[in-house]
Design a protein around this motif. Structure first.
Motif, PDB file in Angstrom:
ATOM      1  N   GLU A 125       0.609  -1.264   0.169  1.00 22.75           N
ATOM      2  CA  GLU A 125      -0.049  -0.024   0.115  1.00 22.75           C
ATOM      3  C   GLU A 125       0.953   1.268  -0.037  1.00 22.75           C
ATOM      4  O   GLU A 125       0.523   2.199  -0.755  1.00 22.75           O
ATOM      5  CB  GLU A 125      -0.929  -0.223   1.156  1.00 22.75           C
ATOM      6  CG  GLU A 125      -1.770   1.074   1.245  1.00 22.75           C
ATOM      7  CD  GLU A 125      -2.906   1.119   2.374  1.00 22.75           C
ATOM      8  OE1 GLU A 125      -3.513   2.184   2.699  1.00 22.75           O
ATOM      9  OE2 GLU A 125      -2.830  -0.008   3.032  1.00 22.75           O
ATOM     10  N   LEU A 126       1.960   1.404   0.772  1.00 21.14           N
ATOM     11  CA  LEU A 126       2.768   2.301   0.830  1.00 21.14           C
ATOM     12  C   LEU A 126       3.503   2.545  -0.411  1.00 21.14           C
ATOM     13  O   LEU A 126       3.681   3.674  -0.969  1.00 21.14           O
ATOM     14  CB  LEU A 126       3.725   2.306   1.972  1.00 21.14           C
ATOM     15  CG  LEU A 126       3.145   2.040   3.423  1.00 21.14           C
ATOM     16  CD1 LEU A 126       4.343   2.105   4.567  1.00 21.14           C
ATOM     17  CD2 LEU A 126       2.404   3.328   3.812  1.00 21.14           C
ATOM     18  N   VAL A 127       4.269   1.462  -0.973  1.00 18.24           N
ATOM     19  CA  VAL A 127       4.994   1.680  -2.070  1.00 18.24           C
ATOM     20  C   VAL A 127       3.915   2.037  -3.378  1.00 18.24           C
ATOM     21  O   VAL A 127       4.531   2.941  -3.997  1.00 18.24           O
ATOM     22  CB  VAL A 127       5.515   0.406  -2.404  1.00 18.24           C
ATOM     23  CG1 VAL A 127       6.054   0.385  -3.922  1.00 18.24           C
ATOM     24  CG2 VAL A 127       6.623  -0.230  -1.615  1.00 18.24           C
ATOM     25  N   LEU A 128       2.792   1.566  -3.528  1.00 21.54           N
ATOM     26  CA  LEU A 128       1.873   2.115  -4.512  1.00 21.54           C
ATOM     27  C   LEU A 128       1.527   3.731  -4.542  1.00 21.54           C
ATOM     28  O   LEU A 128       0.990   4.067  -5.478  1.00 21.54           O
ATOM     29  CB  LEU A 128       0.478   1.127  -4.726  1.00 21.54           C
ATOM     30  CG  LEU A 128       0.837  -0.368  -5.007  1.00 21.54           C
ATOM     31  CD1 LEU A 128      -0.352  -0.996  -4.817  1.00 21.54           C
ATOM     32  CD2 LEU A 128       1.501  -0.311  -6.492  1.00 21.54           C
ATOM     33  N   ALA A 129       1.787   4.411  -3.289  1.00 22.97           N
ATOM     34  CA  ALA A 129       1.400   5.671  -3.071  1.00 22.97           C
ATOM     35  C   ALA A 129       2.514   6.426  -3.657  1.00 22.97           C
ATOM     36  O   ALA A 129       2.384   7.659  -3.711  1.00 22.97           O
ATOM     37  CB  ALA A 129       1.017   5.935  -1.417  1.00 22.97           C
ATOM     38  N   VAL A 130       3.633   5.686  -3.993  1.00 20.43           N
ATOM     39  CA  VAL A 130       4.830   6.616  -4.337  1.00 20.43           C
ATOM     40  C   VAL A 130       4.710   7.098  -5.826  1.00 20.43           C
ATOM     41  O   VAL A 130       4.049   6.329  -6.507  1.00 20.43           O
ATOM     42  CB  VAL A 130       6.007   5.739  -4.352  1.00 20.43           C
ATOM     43  CG1 VAL A 130       7.344   6.684  -5.114  1.00 20.43           C
ATOM     44  CG2 VAL A 130       6.602   5.395  -2.888  1.00 20.43           C
TER      45      VAL A 130
END
Length: 277
Positions: A125-130
């Motif tokens: 979830e965090l990486v996809l927000a980059v």
């Protein structure tokens, strides 16, 4: 966890802080007093700024800092007015060069001490927000690097403290969605070559240690016979995970949930309040 330092001021050799103080960063790699672990031997790195307008240089290795001959050699020859150094104790991700700090993107350097709890559960979830334009520059697998690129995504270039507040707010919201309590522990050092930002925060309000040096004018008054204090410029400042020595009056603790800025001799200290982007 890890240990780190940030220096801004008169150009000095890296060895002046990495090796020479009684409780230097190299000494802390073996004998940390305030860290979670006594030893920090899962890699190291140093990033420094040289000629104005150039991107910072970075030197990183996976072995322990205390035994690296190349670091010892380089530190005695490289001088810089602004540099960040880091010794790593892994919180679970691989010991590899791309996971060593400082992380670099453009003019930015970033070091971190701490962790995202249950990072593997919310990593996707965090990486996809980059931002997609930034994603190809991510090389490692650490939570620290993901935090850096989220801060870049949320506007680190334009408003550093707001970007980090939004990064933290986003991480905490993502963790809450997975039932993860008190997800974030961090002290962060970041620089774009003209200023240094330092952040101390944890979701539970019990952050890792962080200190800043007393103003040089005061240090000269306290220790008139110390040659180092007499030669460096008035605007020289240090930010450290733990003090480099035991000189009374030399070190001040960064308050809980705070961030500071060092820029052209001016010091600022403000509250740190996470918020959603």
């Amino acid at each position: 966890m890890c240990r780190w330092l940030a220096y801004s001021g008169s150009p000095i050799l890296l060895e002046e802080l990495l090796y020479k103080p009684a409780h230097s960063l190299i000494d802390q790699s073996m004998h940390s007093r305030l860290g979670v672990e006594t030893t920090n031997g899962d890699g190291f790195g140093v990033g420094w700024y040289g000629s104005e307008g150039l991107a910072p240089a970075v030197f990183r290795e996976v072995g322990p800092a205390w035994s690296d001959r190349n670091l010892r050699e380089m530190a005695g020859h490289v001088a810089s007015p602004l540099f960040l150094a880091h010794i790593r104790a892994s919180t679970g991700t691989a010991v590899q060069q791309t996971n060593c700090h400082p992380f670099r993107h453009g003019s930015w350097l970033w070091v971190h001490n701490g962790a995202i709890r249950d990072f593997s559960q919310i990593k996707r979830e965090l990486v996809l927000a980059v931002d997609p334009s930034l994603y190809p520059a991510m090389e490692g697998s650490t939570d620290s690097e993901v935090m850096f690129f989220l801060a870049l995504t949320f506007g680190l270039d334009g408003d550093p403290h707001a970007a980090v507040e939004q990064m933290v707010g986003f991480v905490e919201a993502a963790a809450a969605g997975h039932g993860i309590a008190n997800p974030l522990q961090m002290t962060i050092g970041a620089s774009n070559g003209s200023a240094v930002w330092a952040f101390r925060y944890s979701s539970e309000g019990r952050s890792r240690s962080l200190f800043y040096s007393t103003k040089m004018q005061t240090m000269r008054q306290l220790y008139p016979d110390n040659p180092v204090f007499q030669t460096v410029s008035e605007d020289t400042r240090l930010i450290v995970s733990e003090p480099l020595g035991d000189l009374p009056g030399a070190w001040n603790e960064v308050p809980e949930s705070s961030y500071g800025v060092v820029h052209q001799g001016d010091d600022e200290l403000h509250p740190f309040r996470p918020r959603l982007p």
